[in-house]
Each structure stands twice: as structure tokens, then as C-alpha cells.
Design a protein around this motif. Structure first.
Motif, mmCIF file in Angstrom:
data_model
loop_
_atom_site.group_PDB
_atom_site.id
_atom_site.type_symbol
_atom_site.label_atom_id
_atom_site.label_comp_id
_atom_site.label_asym_id
_atom_site.label_seq_id
_atom_site.Cartn_x
_atom_site.Cartn_y
_atom_site.Cartn_z
ATOM 1 N N PHE A 1 36.696 45.119 54.252
ATOM 2 C CA PHE A 1 36.263 46.509 54.439
ATOM 3 C C PHE A 1 36.884 47.413 53.379
ATOM 4 N N LEU A 2 38.173 47.249 53.145
ATOM 5 C CA LEU A 2 38.879 48.073 52.160
ATOM 6 C C LEU A 2 38.332 47.840 50.754
ATOM 7 N N ILE A 3 38.027 46.587 50.432
ATOM 8 C CA ILE A 3 37.478 46.277 49.109
ATOM 9 C C ILE A 3 36.136 46.973 48.907
ATOM 10 N N VAL A 4 35.260 46.914 49.910
ATOM 11 C CA VAL A 4 33.948 47.565 49.817
ATOM 12 C C VAL A 4 34.114 49.078 49.710
ATOM 13 N N PHE A 5 35.008 49.621 50.531
ATOM 14 C CA PHE A 5 35.224 51.073 50.507
ATOM 15 C C PHE A 5 35.706 51.542 49.127
ATOM 16 N N LEU A 6 36.689 50.856 48.579
ATOM 17 C CA LEU A 6 37.229 51.243 47.274
ATOM 18 C C LEU A 6 36.203 51.054 46.165
ATOM 19 N N ALA A 7 35.423 49.968 46.243
ATOM 20 C CA ALA A 7 34.415 49.690 45.218
ATOM 21 C C ALA A 7 33.306 50.742 45.225
ATOM 22 N N LEU A 8 32.970 51.263 46.425
ATOM 23 C CA LEU A 8 31.942 52.292 46.526
ATOM 24 C C LEU A 8 32.490 53.684 46.232
ATOM 25 N N THR A 9 33.812 53.785 46.140
ATOM 26 C CA THR A 9 34.433 55.057 45.773
ATOM 27 C C THR A 9 34.551 55.167 44.258
ATOM 28 N N LYS A 10 35.111 54.117 43.622
ATOM 29 C CA LYS A 10 35.157 54.003 42.170
ATOM 30 C C LYS A 10 34.772 52.575 41.819
ATOM 31 N N ILE A 11 34.388 52.341 40.578
ATOM 32 C CA ILE A 11 33.839 51.038 40.203
ATOM 33 C C ILE A 11 34.909 49.958 40.108
ATOM 34 N N TYR A 12 35.991 50.240 39.385
ATOM 35 C CA TYR A 12 36.909 49.166 39.019
ATOM 36 C C TYR A 12 37.606 48.472 40.193
ATOM 37 N N PRO A 13 37.822 49.135 41.372
ATOM 38 C CA PRO A 13 38.461 48.399 42.480
ATOM 39 C C PRO A 13 37.640 47.242 43.026
ATOM 40 N N ALA A 14 36.385 47.108 42.566
ATOM 41 C CA ALA A 14 35.599 45.948 42.971
ATOM 42 C C ALA A 14 36.288 44.649 42.566
ATOM 43 N N LEU A 15 37.170 44.724 41.549
ATOM 44 C CA LEU A 15 37.924 43.551 41.101
ATOM 45 C C LEU A 15 38.856 43.029 42.187
ATOM 46 N N LEU A 16 39.139 43.847 43.191
ATOM 47 C CA LEU A 16 39.984 43.397 44.294
ATOM 48 C C LEU A 16 39.326 42.265 45.069
#
Length: 410
Positions: free
Chosen positions: A164-179
Motif C-alpha cells: 500500500f505504501l509503495i503504491v501511495f508513494l509512487a502515485l504521489t511522486k514517480i521515483y518512489p516506485a523503485l521501492l
């Protein structure tokens, strides 16, 4: 309570007090660009929540300008506005949460490093008090939250919460999708097929949300991103630093970028070949908690370094590499070399940051003119970043290779 634990708690409390003192003093103005308002980046994030809560369209510049606490049009993903907000929470967000975050960063990082010697404490102090870290703390930039979330998902075993946190961060900014790399590392017994199914599911959920909020994301990308600005020559952390510097002397920038990228990957391959035996010893611990933290942090910072012209905020992810490196420092000369580069780089950041503050840009006939001393310092910084990241890429590549071999044999 044993002596080591008492030392870490004492260090955390003293460091927290010193950092709070520094961000409220004029001392930092010699090394970072202090804004008129403390924690300005985080304040802007909360202002979007407040304006949205008050009924203003934060994607409409003219409309949101009427908001009492307007700073800028939103340039983060729409999902950020789903964070709970009311007047009571606003007080908590602005007056309490920043200090909790700073204390948590210090506490978490201190326990991850687990200092046991004067050298360990020296590195710890350099990591926390260098100008790049102080900048992200003083601004309380979004990257500091990503830093904490990376630590959390690395150690947390409630996998659905991690996803959930990974999706939330990725939809907030692009680069956290790397998590999302953590999905491969969080449970080594899980099959590759199941990992791919999980990732595909999360990607589909993200695309589904993105599709139904496409207009808002498009506005934030086109209108908002331009207002957030990009790093120029000051406080720059990027692979294209050297190319930008040489470009000043009227050399074709595209050619310089191609040469820079070629040299970066070529030198990385040489490092990997030369220190292959040392890497094999080091990578025996790559699936340990600190090893996983290194892999996730390494992938995130490499992606940012290679892809974007980052401000120094992103350098906070270098800290995620430290616990694993210090834990491995007695194993071979390769690690000691990287720790030396890191230490020298941390020390160099002080005069570098000072020059960034006091050697401003002058203009001649409408063109920017940089002093020789400024060019010298940003060149050295660019070279140090280049060397550090090429060594980190060699380790990350070795870790990925180790993971693939592990999966084939399991």
C-alpha cells in the motif's frame, strides 16, 4: 540498560537538540539556503491539503490563489489529497509532526548504524550534520518521508501494508516506485512467479487510479512541475553535472551527455571486474536486513542520480547505504575505499556548500558568469558523486546478479 544502548539514546537526544538549535539559528545560513519559513517544503504540502479542505481547486491556479495559505499550484499526484485533514490535524501537521520526523530520522539512523567506535560515531555525525542532510531537514522535503518509508518497508513483515505504501508513494511522486524492489527481497522464499503477480497487480491498480484521475495528474505535471523548479548548478546531485560544467565552455551538451553516460557505465564495469573477488565476499551478506536496505536505497539513489537533475535533497538516500558498508568495513579494501570516498565527500560538502551560498551568479551581457572557484568546487563535487555512484552501481549490479542466481538454485 547496557552501555551501548544508553550511548545511542544519549547520542540521539543530544543530536536532536543540536539540530533543532541549528535550524533555528543563523549558523546554517552559511551552508544552506534557509527559507523565511521553517520546514517550508512540508508547509507547502500541508497547504495543498488545507486549500483542498476549504473547497479550493488546487489544480486551478487562479482559483487556488484565493486560498488564505496559498504557496503554489499542486505538483504532486492527486492521491496526496486523500490524506486526512481538519483544523486539529493541521496543528499537529505543522507544529508537532516535523519534530517527530526529525527525531525519528536521527533515532532510526543511529540504531541502524549501531556505532561502536569513535570512527563509527564520526561517520554518523558527518552523515547527520553535513549540509545536504541539514538542507533536507530544514526544508522537511518529501524525500525525508521516503527515506523513513524505505527503512520501514525493509523491516516490516506486514506485506500488504508495504505494498500500500509503495503504491501511495509512487502515485504521489514517480521515483518512489523503485521501492517496489522490496517485493523481491521481503520474502526470499516466495517464488519469482508470485512476485511478478504481485507487482503486476500493483501496477494495474496504479494505472487504474491514474486513468480515473488523468486530468489532475496532467495538470500537476505540466503546470505544477515547472513551478517546483529544477536544479541548475547549485546544490546539484546528478550524473550530468560534469557535462553541465563543460557546457559552459561552449561544448555541445548532447555530445557531453553521451560521453558522460558511456564513461559512467564503462568505469562501473571496470570496477566490477577489478574488485569481483572482494564483491563476492561482500555480497554474502546482501540478503541481511542492512543488505536489503542497501539494495533498495542504492537502486533509488542510482535511479535519481542517472535520470534527474536533483537538488541535494536526494542525497539523504546515501545514508541508507552507510549501515551495510560500515558493517562490512573490515572485510576487504574495496569497502574501505568506498568508505574513504564517502568520508572525504561528506567533509568536502562543507566548503562546497559555503561556496554555493557566497559565490553567487553574475551576469555579463545577459549571460551567466561563474567564478573560477565556484566552477572548481562544483567540478570536484561532480567527480566525487560520479566515483561514489559508479562504485555503488557495481555493488548493486552484483547484488542483482546474486539474487538471480539464488532464485535459479532455489
Amino acid at each position: 540498560m547496557n552501555y551501548n544502548r544508553l550511548s545511542k539514546i544519549s547520542f540521539t537526544i543530544i543530536t536532536f537538540a543540536l539540530i533543532i538549535f541549528l535550524i533555528n539559528s543563523q549558523i546554517l545560513e552559511n551552508f544552506i539556503w534557509k527559507s523565511d519559513k521553517k520546514f517550508i517544503d512540508f508547509t507547502i504540502l500541508i497547504s495543498w491539503l488545507e486549500c483542498n479542505y476549504l473547497g479550493f481547486d488546487v489544480y486551478d491556479l487562479e482559483n487556488t490563489k484565493k486560498c488564505p495559505n496559498f504557496y503554489s499550484i499542486i505538483f504532486y499526484g492527486d492521491i496526496w489529497l486523500k490524506i486526512p485533514f481538519n483544523e486539529t490535524l493541521n496543528i499537529f501537521y505543522l507544529n508537532i509532526l516535523p519534530y517527530l520526523i526529525i527525531f525519528l530520522v536521527i533515532f532510526t539512523f543511529t540504531y541502524l548504524v549501531n556505532p561502536k567506535s569513535i570512527f563509527d560515531y564520526s561517520i554518523l555525525i558527518l552523515c547527520l550534520f553535513n549540509p545536504s542532510t541539514m538542507l533536507v531537514i530544514e526544508r522537511l522535503a518529501f524525500d525525508i518521508f521516503v527515506f523513513l518509508f524505505i527503512v520501514f518497508i525493509t523491516f516490516n513483515r506486514i506485506y500488504f501494508l508495504n505494498w500500500f505504501l509503495i503504491v501511495f508513494l509512487a502515485l504521489t511522486k514517480i521515483y518512489p516506485a523503485l521501492l517496489g524492489i522490496n517485493i523481491f527481497l521481503e520474502n526470499l522464499d516466495r517464488s519469482l512467479k508470485k512476485n511478478l503477480v504481485i507487482i503486476l497487480t500493483l501496477v494495474l491498480i496504479s494505472l487504474f487510479y491514474f486513468y480515473f484521475n488523468f486530468d489532475k495528474y496532467l495538470i500537476s505535471i505540466i503546470d505544477g512541475a515547472s513551478s517546483s523548479g529544477r536544479a541548475g548548478y547549485h546544490y546539484l546531485f546528478s550524473l550530468n553535472t560534469i557535462a553541465k560544467i563543460i557546457k559552459i565552455f561552449n561544448v555541445n551538451y548532447i555530445f557531453l551527455i553521451v560521453v558522460t553516460y558511456f564513461l559512467f557505465f564503462y568505469i562501473t564495469s571496470l570496477i566490477y571486474k577489478k574488485y569481483h573477488n572482494d564483491l563476492e565476499i561482500l555480497l554474502n551478506d546482501i540478503f541481511s536486513p542492512k543488505g536489503k536496505l542497501f539494495m533498495i536505497g542504492g537502486c533509488v539513489i542510482l535511479f535519481c542520480f542517472i535520470t534527474f537533475s536533483n537538488y541535494a535533497y536526494r542525497e539523504i538516500f546515501v545514508l541508507l547505504l552507510i549501515p551495510f558498508l560500515l558493517n562490512s568495513k573490515d572485510k576487504n579494501k574495496f569497502i574501505n575505499m568506498i568508505i574513504f570516498i564517502l568520508t572525504f565527500r561528506f567533509l568536502f560538502l562543507f566548503p562546497y556548500a559555503y561556496i554555493n551560498i557566497y559565490d553567487g551568479i553574475s551576469y555579463s551581457e545577459g549571460e551567466r558568469i561563474f567564478s573560477n572557484i565556484f566552477i572548481f568546487f562544483i567540478t570536484i563535487k561532480g567527480i566525487l558523486d560520479f566515483l561514489l555512484m559508479s562504485n555503488i552501481l557495481a555493488i548493486v549490479f552484483g547484488g542483482i546478479k546474486k539474487f538471480v542466481i539464488f532464485k535459479k538454485n532455489s
